[in-house]
Design a protein around this motif. Structure first.
Motif, PDB file in Angstrom:
ATOM      1  N   UNK A  24      11.388   3.848   5.188  1.00  0.00           N
ATOM      2  CA  UNK A  24      12.136   4.923   4.508  1.00  0.00           C
ATOM      3  C   UNK A  24      13.090   5.006   4.797  1.00  0.00           C
ATOM      4  N   UNK A  25      14.436   3.341   5.147  1.00  0.00           N
ATOM      5  CA  UNK A  25      15.834   3.280   4.677  1.00  0.00           C
ATOM      6  C   UNK A  25      16.313   3.478   3.492  1.00  0.00           C
ATOM      7  N   UNK A  26      15.210   2.340   2.681  1.00  0.00           N
ATOM      8  CA  UNK A  26      15.548   2.021   1.249  1.00  0.00           C
ATOM      9  C   UNK A  26      15.028   3.171   0.562  1.00  0.00           C
ATOM     10  N   UNK A  30      17.855   4.941  -2.248  1.00  0.00           N
ATOM     11  CA  UNK A  30      17.442   4.840  -3.512  1.00  0.00           C
ATOM     12  C   UNK A  30      17.475   6.033  -4.617  1.00  0.00           C
ATOM     13  N   UNK A  31      16.862   7.136  -3.663  1.00  0.00           N
ATOM     14  CA  UNK A  31      16.497   9.041  -3.899  1.00  0.00           C
ATOM     15  C   UNK A  31      18.551   9.909  -3.053  1.00  0.00           C
ATOM     16  N   UNK A  32      18.813   8.814  -2.841  1.00  0.00           N
ATOM     17  CA  UNK A  32      20.656   9.411  -2.072  1.00  0.00           C
ATOM     18  C   UNK A  32      20.009  10.198  -1.505  1.00  0.00           C
ATOM     19  N   UNK A  33      19.232  10.284  -0.242  1.00  0.00           N
ATOM     20  CA  UNK A  33      19.040  11.510   0.450  1.00  0.00           C
ATOM     21  C   UNK A  33      18.908  10.671   1.908  1.00  0.00           C
ATOM     22  N   UNK A  34      18.832  11.305   3.066  1.00  0.00           N
ATOM     23  CA  UNK A  34      18.691  10.916   4.887  1.00  0.00           C
ATOM     24  C   UNK A  34      16.720  10.078   5.287  1.00  0.00           C
ATOM     25  N   UNK A  35      17.314   9.599   5.947  1.00  0.00           N
ATOM     26  CA  UNK A  35      16.377   8.661   6.148  1.00  0.00           C
ATOM     27  C   UNK A  35      15.056   9.772   6.910  1.00  0.00           C
ATOM     28  N   UNK A  36      15.660  10.512   6.918  1.00  0.00           N
ATOM     29  CA  UNK A  36      15.117  11.345   7.933  1.00  0.00           C
ATOM     30  C   UNK A  36      13.901  12.503   7.079  1.00  0.00           C
TER      31      UNK A  36
END
Length: 156
Positions: A24-26, A30-36
């Protein structure tokens, strides 16, 4: 937004459809959002029933299962559908079962190690199922494409 998908959701699905093991961190990077955000969106899509699991794509031939066979099955009576499906489901070589329209009643995909193994499963397991009137077999020579649809947000 709780039960509606947006482009972020579709982008998450597109990335994970390519490789379900992407952390999820990757995905977030890629999407420039937080892993949360990715984690919350994935939980929402699971709760909606949109995501039902994750699978591996296996190369059966490299593991010694050299044959992929599709079977078009004709039923003697359509009322036998559920019983036939249950029995096909018990055959481990059968990997997909579809109730279809058109020429066949059921269409299945199965794998076998070789022609002898296929013959054994076909004759001993499949032909013995009550309710099957006939079968047409199709042996796959080569699979050239396996993919998911690339999703984009559709405006209503």
């Amino acid at each position: 937004m709780r039960n509606k998908l947006d482009q972020v959701d579709f982008n998450i699905l597109n990335i994970l459809a390519e490789n379900a093991q992407t952390p999820y961190t990757d995905v977030a990077k890629k999407l420039i959002v937080s892993p949360g955000t990715v984690h919350m969106r994935m939980r929402k899509m699971r709760e909606m029933g949109l995501i039902t699991g994750a699978t591996l794509s296996l190369n059966y031939a490299k593991m010694g299962w050299k044959m992929t066979i599709f079977l078009g099955i004709f039923l003697s009576e359509i009322s036998m559908f559920k019983k036939v499906m249950e029995q096909l489901n018990d055959i481990e070589e059968v990997v997909k079962i579809h109730h279809v329209t058109g020429k066949y009643d059921i269409f299945i995909k199965m794998h076998a190690r070789d022609s002898f193994h296929y013959k054994q499963v076909y004759q001993d397991d499949i032909l013995g199922i009550a309710g099957i009137r006939g079968i047409e077999s199709f042996i796959s020579i080569e699979e050239n494409l396996e993919r998911h649809i690339q999703f984009v947000e559709v405006e209503e």
